[in-house]
Design a protein around this motif. Structure first.
Motif, mmCIF file in Angstrom:
data_model
loop_
_atom_site.group_PDB
_atom_site.id
_atom_site.type_symbol
_atom_site.label_atom_id
_atom_site.label_comp_id
_atom_site.label_asym_id
_atom_site.label_seq_id
_atom_site.Cartn_x
_atom_site.Cartn_y
_atom_site.Cartn_z
ATOM 1 N N ASP A 155 5.562 -5.382 -2.415
ATOM 2 C CA ASP A 155 5.558 -5.271 -0.952
ATOM 3 C C ASP A 155 6.957 -5.117 -0.361
ATOM 4 O O ASP A 155 7.106 -4.889 0.828
ATOM 5 C CB ASP A 155 4.869 -6.496 -0.341
ATOM 6 C CG ASP A 155 3.357 -6.376 -0.372
ATOM 7 O OD1 ASP A 155 2.865 -5.348 -0.867
ATOM 8 O OD2 ASP A 155 2.673 -7.299 0.093
ATOM 9 N N ASP A 226 -4.341 -3.070 -3.240
ATOM 10 C CA ASP A 226 -3.512 -3.122 -2.045
ATOM 11 C C ASP A 226 -2.420 -2.056 -2.091
ATOM 12 O O ASP A 226 -2.200 -1.316 -1.129
ATOM 13 C CB ASP A 226 -2.895 -4.514 -1.911
ATOM 14 C CG ASP A 226 -2.191 -4.724 -0.574
ATOM 15 O OD1 ASP A 226 -2.568 -4.067 0.420
ATOM 16 O OD2 ASP A 226 -1.262 -5.550 -0.521
ATOM 17 N N SER A 229 -3.726 1.454 -1.695
ATOM 18 C CA SER A 229 -4.334 1.732 -0.396
ATOM 19 C C SER A 229 -3.322 1.999 0.707
ATOM 20 O O SER A 229 -3.718 2.331 1.834
ATOM 21 C CB SER A 229 -5.226 0.550 0.014
ATOM 22 O OG SER A 229 -6.259 0.347 -0.927
ATOM 23 N N GLU A 230 -2.038 1.838 0.414
ATOM 24 C CA GLU A 230 -1.025 2.052 1.446
ATOM 25 C C GLU A 230 -1.055 3.500 1.930
ATOM 26 O O GLU A 230 -0.990 4.436 1.144
ATOM 27 C CB GLU A 230 0.371 1.706 0.916
ATOM 28 C CG GLU A 230 0.588 0.218 0.731
ATOM 29 C CD GLU A 230 2.033 -0.120 0.370
ATOM 30 O OE1 GLU A 230 2.882 0.798 0.426
ATOM 31 O OE2 GLU A 230 2.303 -1.282 0.034
ATOM 32 N N ASP A 306 2.963 -4.882 7.990
ATOM 33 C CA ASP A 306 1.766 -4.135 7.601
ATOM 34 C C ASP A 306 1.526 -2.965 8.541
ATOM 35 O O ASP A 306 1.108 -1.880 8.121
ATOM 36 C CB ASP A 306 0.548 -5.063 7.591
ATOM 37 C CG ASP A 306 0.592 -6.066 6.455
ATOM 38 O OD1 ASP A 306 1.361 -5.850 5.504
ATOM 39 O OD2 ASP A 306 -0.122 -7.079 6.535
ATOM 40 N N LYS A 311 -0.702 -0.103 6.773
ATOM 41 C CA LYS A 311 -1.692 -0.746 5.919
ATOM 42 C C LYS A 311 -2.907 -1.167 6.745
ATOM 43 O O LYS A 311 -2.789 -1.494 7.926
ATOM 44 C CB LYS A 311 -1.083 -1.976 5.232
ATOM 45 C CG LYS A 311 -0.003 -1.641 4.232
ATOM 46 C CD LYS A 311 0.597 -2.877 3.608
ATOM 47 C CE LYS A 311 -0.362 -3.572 2.679
ATOM 48 N NZ LYS A 311 0.296 -4.660 1.921
ATOM 49 N N THR A 313 -5.567 -3.583 8.160
ATOM 50 C CA THR A 313 -5.644 -5.003 8.470
ATOM 51 C C THR A 313 -6.907 -5.244 9.275
ATOM 52 O O THR A 313 -7.523 -4.298 9.798
ATOM 53 C CB THR A 313 -4.429 -5.481 9.290
ATOM 54 O OG1 THR A 313 -4.458 -4.839 10.577
ATOM 55 C CG2 THR A 313 -3.116 -5.159 8.583
#
Length: 361
Positions: A155, A226, A229-230, A306, A311, A313
Motif C-alpha cells: 500500500d 486488494d 483491484s486498484e 484510498d 480504490k 470503499t
C-alpha cells in the motif's frame, strides 16, 4: 447508490476455514443481518468534514456493565497485553532486527484483537492467563501485517500510528525481515505459552485457526485481491471479499482462538465466529468512513489515501449514509450472536462491538 438487501453483504463471502483433521468448524450458514433490528441512530455527515464525531451515534447505555466499566476493562486488558508483549520480545542480538520488531509491536494502538481474544476466552469460563499466549500472538501477526502493508510494493504508506512506518525508520529490507520474524514469533509464542496451561488439543486448534487466518485463505488472499483491484471497477461482493479476508479474518481468529482455549463448545465457538465476522467487517466499514471524514493528524495515518488511489470503499459504493447504516446493521447482528451467553460475561464483547463502531481513529 449501491443496494444491499436484508441479508447484508456477508452472504457473498466464500468459506475460508478448511476441513482439517483438527476440526476447525467450517463456516456455517451465511451470516444474516436485518435492518429492522437496528436501534442505532446513524448520524449524517459531509464526507469532507473533519468534525470530531463518531461514525455512529448511539443512545446512552443503561446496562449494569456500562461504558465506564468497559473503559476500565479495556484499560486493564490493554495494560496487561502491553506488558506481556514487552516481555515476549526483549531486545537481543540481532539488535537492529529486534529494534525494528519492537518498534511496530510496541507502537501502541487500540489492541482490539488481543482484548477480543481475552474477552472471548473469559466468556467461555477461561481466564486471562489462558488467553494471553493467543492474545499476544494475534497482535504479533497484526503488527506484521501493518509492517508489510506499508511497504512500497504493497500500500506504500510512510505513516503509521502517527510516526514513520517501519520501512521508513529501518529500511525496506529490515522491515520485511522484521515482519517475517514477528509472524514466526507468533506461532512460537502460542506453542510455548500454552504448554502446561492449556490442553494440547485446544492449543493445536488455535494454531491451525491462526495459520488459516493469515495464509492463502485469509489475510494474504485479501491483500492479493486488494492490490489487483486498484483502479478497477469493483463491486460490493469483491470489496467484501477483500475486507472479510484482509481485515476481518484476523479479528475473527482472535475471537475464535480465545473461545477455543477458553473451552467453548463447537456451537459456542461458531457463535463467536459469527459475532467476530460482523465486527471484523464493521471495523473496515468504519475505517472507510473515517478515511474520508477525518484528517491525517486525527487518524495517525494518511487520510484520503484510498480515494487518491481510486480504490473501492464502502462510502464510494454505498455513499456515506449507506455505509453508516450498514455499520449499524453489523453492530446489531454482532450483538444478537451474544444473546445465547450469560449477559454479564458477554458485556465486554457487546461493548467492544460498539467501541469499534463509534471510534474516531
Amino acid at each position: 447508490m449501491a443496494k444491499f438487501g436484508p441479508r447484508g453483504l456477508l452472504h457473498h463471502a466464500a468459506p475460508m476455514a478448511p476441513n482439517l483433521k483438527l476440526h476447525i468448524p467450517p463456516r456455517t450458514a451465511p451470516l444474516k443481518t436485518k435492518h429492522s433490528a437496528v436501534s442505532f441512530r446513524c448520524a449524517a455527515a459531509d464526507p469532507t468534514s473533519t468534525a470530531s464525531s463518531s461514525v455512529l451515534q448511539l443512545q446512552p447505555d443503561k446496562e449494569c456493565f456500562g461504558f465506564d466499566d468497559f473503559k476500565q476493562y479495556m484499560a486493564s486488558k490493554v495494560a496487561a497485553v502491553n506488558e506481556a508483549l514487552d516481555r515476549a520480545l526483549p531486545l537481543r542480538h540481532q539488535e537492529r532486527l529486534h529494534e525494528s520488531m519492537r518498534y511496530s509491536l510496541l507502537a501502541g494502538g487500540k489492541r482490539v484483537r488481543p482484548v477480543l481474544a481475552i474477552a472471548a476466552c473469559e466468556l467461555m469460563g477461561g481466564d486471562e492467563a489462558a488467553a494471553a499466549p493467543v492474545a499476544c500472538a494475534v497482535e504479533m501477526v497484526h503488527a506484521m501485517s501493518l509492517v508489510h502493508d506499508d511497504l512500497p510494493c504493497m500500500d506504500d504508506d510512510d505513516l503509521r500510528r502517527g510516526r514513520p512506518a517501519n520501512h521508513v525508520a529501518f529500511g525496506i529490507s529490515t522491515a520485511l525481515l522484521a515482519g517475517d520474524a514477528l509472524l514466526a514469533l507468533a506461532f512460537e509464542h502460542v506453542a510455548r505459552g500454552c504448554a502446561g496451561g492449556v490442553p494440547a488439543e485446544r492449543a493445536l486448534r488455535a494454531v491451525a485457526e491462526l495459520g488459516n487466518a493469515v495464509g492463502a485463505e485469509g489475510l494474504a488472499a485479501g491483500q492479493v485481491v486488494d492490490l489487483a483491484s486498484e483502479g478497477a471497477a469493483v463491486g460490493l461482493a469483491t470489496l467484501e471479499y477483500i475486507h472479510v479476508h484482509k481485515t476481518g479474518r484476523l479479528l475473527e481468529a482472535a475471537a475464535v482462538c480465545g473461545a477455543i482455549v477458553g473451552g467453548g463448545t463447537d456451537e459456542e465457538v461458531e457463535s463467536i465466529r459469527r459475532y467476530a465476522r460482523c465486527i471484523g467487517l464493521l471495523f473496515q466499514v468504519v475505517d472507510d468512513v473515517l478515511d474520508v471524514t477525518r484528517t491525517s493528524e486525527q487518524l495517525g495515518k494518511t487520510a484520503g489515501k484510498d480515494l487518491a488511489a481510486d480504490k473501492a470503499t464502502y462510502p464510494k459504493l454505498m455513499g456515506i449514509d449507506g455505509a453508516r447504516a450498514y455499520a449499524a446493521e453489523l453492530v446489531a447482528s454482532a450483538e444478537a450472536e451474544l444473546d445465547r451467553f450469560d449477559a454479564g460475561r458477554a458485556a465486554p464483547l457487546r461493548h467492544l462491538a460498539r467501541f469499534i463502531a463509534y471510534r474516531q481513529n
